[in-house]
Write an enzyme that holds these catalytic residues in place. Structure first.
Site, short mmCIF file in Angstrom:
data_model
loop_
_atom_site.label_atom_id
_atom_site.label_comp_id
_atom_site.label_asym_id
_atom_site.label_seq_id
_atom_site.Cartn_x
_atom_site.Cartn_y
_atom_site.Cartn_z
N LYS A 1 20.35 6.65 -39.32
CA LYS A 1 20.68 6.10 -40.72
C LYS A 1 21.12 7.17 -41.47
CE LYS A 1 17.58 4.05 -44.14
NZ LYS A 1 16.26 3.69 -44.52
N ARG B 1 12.27 2.78 -38.81
CA ARG B 1 11.49 2.05 -37.86
C ARG B 1 11.63 0.66 -37.84
NH1 ARG B 1 9.07 5.39 -41.52
NH2 ARG B 1 7.39 4.43 -42.83
N HIS C 1 -5.91 2.67 -13.43
CA HIS C 1 -6.30 3.59 -12.68
C HIS C 1 -5.93 5.05 -13.22
CE1 HIS C 1 -6.17 0.64 -9.25
NE2 HIS C 1 -5.35 -0.11 -10.05
N GLU D 1 3.89 6.37 -38.14
CA GLU D 1 4.81 6.68 -39.47
C GLU D 1 4.62 5.73 -40.74
OE1 GLU D 1 9.37 6.74 -39.35
OE2 GLU D 1 8.79 8.97 -38.60
O1 F6P Z 1 11.95 12.23 -39.00
C1 F6P Z 1 11.39 10.99 -39.18
C2 F6P Z 1 12.78 10.07 -39.20
O2 F6P Z 1 13.27 10.22 -40.60
C3 F6P Z 1 12.49 8.52 -38.70
O3 F6P Z 1 11.71 7.92 -40.09
C4 F6P Z 1 13.71 7.79 -38.28
O4 F6P Z 1 13.73 6.93 -37.61
C5 F6P Z 1 14.31 9.29 -37.69
O5 F6P Z 1 13.76 10.15 -38.33
C6 F6P Z 1 15.77 9.33 -37.62
O6 F6P Z 1 16.44 9.29 -38.45
P1 F6P Z 1 17.95 8.77 -38.73
O7 F6P Z 1 18.25 7.63 -38.05
O8 F6P Z 1 18.30 9.09 -40.14
O9 F6P Z 1 18.82 9.76 -37.80
#
Ligand code: F6P
Length: 517
Positions: free
Chosen positions: A202, A263, A379, A348
């Site tokens: 992201k 997420r 198990h 989270e």
């Molecule tokens: O460290 C947590 C986080 O910010 C998550 O919320 C997120 O999904 C992950 O790291 C990866 O972030 P990015 O997609 O920006 O690499």
């Protein structure tokens, strides 16, 4: 907490205490209709329903109604409207939260601060699904590697396994960990000439992802040379400029929006590796399943609203019964990664101790969620669930049927499936009923009275999976509203990141002195 909310809270606390001395079996004995009453069903457009059976939770009708009143007193209706209408409910980052738009249609008319978004969402979706199809149909590509972590990994990785039976010819790999062993293992399995990497982030700044991507790129340059290596990458990010800066051309970069939490991003272009695996139509079917749950969540009365009921039960267990953890056990091997996916989604989102009012909470918020598929789990750790000193509510996820197969083994497959279902039902029943010990053999007694619920469907299709994911997403929202927290930020992960960056230069110096590390 408002006076009315506090009043409901106190009443429920008393009810929770009283429930400890009540047998769940007595609730069944006093109401022959309990099984059907404590059951909610989402009628699927494909004829496969999603059923939530919460009859084995130690909860009666008035207590459930009181939980709903608590939600109302927490401003649930208002919060849900703010969510649906694209207001900035992620207050610490001043962002709306609108992942349902990713599975919406033009008629849903999702808006972000009153600006329509569906036209752009659908255009990006078309672009990344077209790209997915072109990779899927490209015979020169054998392996697709997604480099991403957290929300840029767990959703597509979980879903690729869940829908393995719908997958086409490409071999999919998910690389997330910074541990060099992970990439080394991977490079041993792939051919540089026939692989394609997706950098999924992201922010396009996450250290694990950017470092793994840089090493993978260097490996490709060594093997194929610079120009060919450049052709081997696609990117998914909200920071398209950063992807461009490392030389990924715009036709292989796909964006999404800051109103999609990591997420919650499986529905966006982050789902590209999954779309490559299962194809456009199946990906669209998964979105439709998610949308069915949105309609249920945004419009259904509370008694028929599956995510709302699930959230209310979550709060009952956490705050009024005092259970600090919850086991999620899929009786569906292909959902093996679902508990890990839920860990990020729930922990989270709701692992917070400061409320939206900026003040410390005076009650518990998100607990620990964990699990493994049944029957394997039976198990391993079911001993503790049945006879341990802690009570841990269990959520059974049960796919009731397996597809018939014309491979001459179908009677065997059907038999195995029946045994799987029988085991799941047996566990739920035994946890509830328990059994008295034979004379002088206390170690063989099961107290029982251990709560569980069951989410059931017939076939694990893309639509079913979409429903299941959206169900749990909205559950997080419900609990977050009642707990008075912002479920959509994650400040608690930032400190460790910055400390790691500071420590990295010192690691070389400490390397030879194990005790100092
Ligand atoms: O460290 C947590 C986080 O910010 C998550 O919320 C997120 O999904 C992950 O790291 C990866 O972030 P990015 O997609 O920006 O690499």
């Amino acid at each position: 907490m408002s006076k009315t909310k506090n009043q409901h809270w106190q009443e429920l606390k008393t009810a929770g205490k009283e429930s400890q001395s009540r047998r769940i079996t007595d609730l069944f004995n006093s109401d022959r209709e309990r099984k059907s009453k404590f059951n909610a069903r989402l009628r699927g457009e494909d004829g496969d329903d999603l059923v939530l059976d919460y009859s084995r939770v130690n909860l009666d009708g008035p207590q459930l109604a009181a939980l709903y009143q608590l939600a109302e007193a927490s401003g649930f209706e208002r919060a849900r409207n703010q969510f649906r209408s694209g207001q900035a409910i992620n207050s610490t980052e001043s962002r709306p939260v609108l992942h349902p738009a990713l599975r919406g249609t033009i008629s849903d008319d999702y808006r972000v601060q009153n600006q329509p978004v569906m036209a752009e969402v659908l255009a990006v979706k078309n672009a990344f699904l077209t790209h997915a199809e072109s990779i899927r149909n490209d015979p020169t590509i054998t392996d697709v590697i997604n480099i991403g972590i957290g929300g840029s990994d767990l959703g597509p990785a979980m879903a690729s396994l869940a829908l393995a039976q719908f997958s086409g010819g490409k071999k999919l790999h998910y690389l997330s960990n910074i541990d060099p062993a992970a990439l080394q293992n991977l490079l041993g399995q792939i051919n540089p000439s026939t692989c394609h990497f997706i950098i999924a982030s992201k922010t396009f700044t996450t250290i694990e992802t950017m470092t793994n991507a840089a090493t993978a790129r260097q490996w490709l340059v060594q093997k194929l040379g610079e120009p060919a290596a450049r052709e081997k990458f696609s990117a998914i990010t909200t920071a398209l400029d950063r992807a461009a800066a490392i030389g990924i051309p715009p036709e292989r970069c796909f964006g999404f929006w800051d109103w999609v939490g990591g997420r919650y991003s499986i529905w966006s272009a982050i789902g590209l590796p999954l779309a490559i695996a299962i194809g456009r139509d199946n990906f669209e079917a998964m979105l439709s399943g998610g949308r069915e749950v949105d309609q249920n969540f945004f419009t259904a009365e509370w008694q028929y609203n599956l995510p709302l009921l699930l959230g209310l039960i979550g709060v009952w267990h956490r705050n009024f019964c005092g259970y600090s953890s919850r086991a999620v056990i899929p009786y569906a091997q292909n959902l093996a990664r679902f508990p890990a996916y839920l860990q990020q989604l729930e922990m989270e989102s709701n692992g917070k101790s400061i409320g939206t009012d900026g003040q410390p909470l005076h009650h518990a918020s998100g607990g620990v969620v964990w699990g493994e598929p049944g029957t394997n789990a039976q198990h391993a750790f079911f001993q503790l669930l049945h006879q341990g000193t802690d009570i841990i509510p269990v959520e059974f996820l049960l796919g009731v049927e397996t597809e018939p197969r014309q491979d001459g083994l179908d009677s065997h497959w059907q038999n195995q499936q029946r045994l799987l279902v029988a085991n799941c039902l047996a566990q739920a029943e035994s946890l509830m009923t328990g059994v008295a010990a034979p004379l002088g053999q206390r170690y063989r007694s099961y107290d029982g009275n251990r709560p569980s619920l069951m989410v059931k469907w017939r076939h694990l299709t893309p639509r079913t999976l979409g429903r299941l994911i959206a169900l749990y997403e909205h559950r997080v929202f419900v609990e977050g509203v009642i707990w008075g927290i912002n479920s959509f930020d994650q400040w608690g992960v930032e400190l460790g990141k910055s400390v790691a960056v500071k420590l990295e230069p010192l690691v070389a110096a400490m390397k030879d002195r194990l005790s100092e590390i």
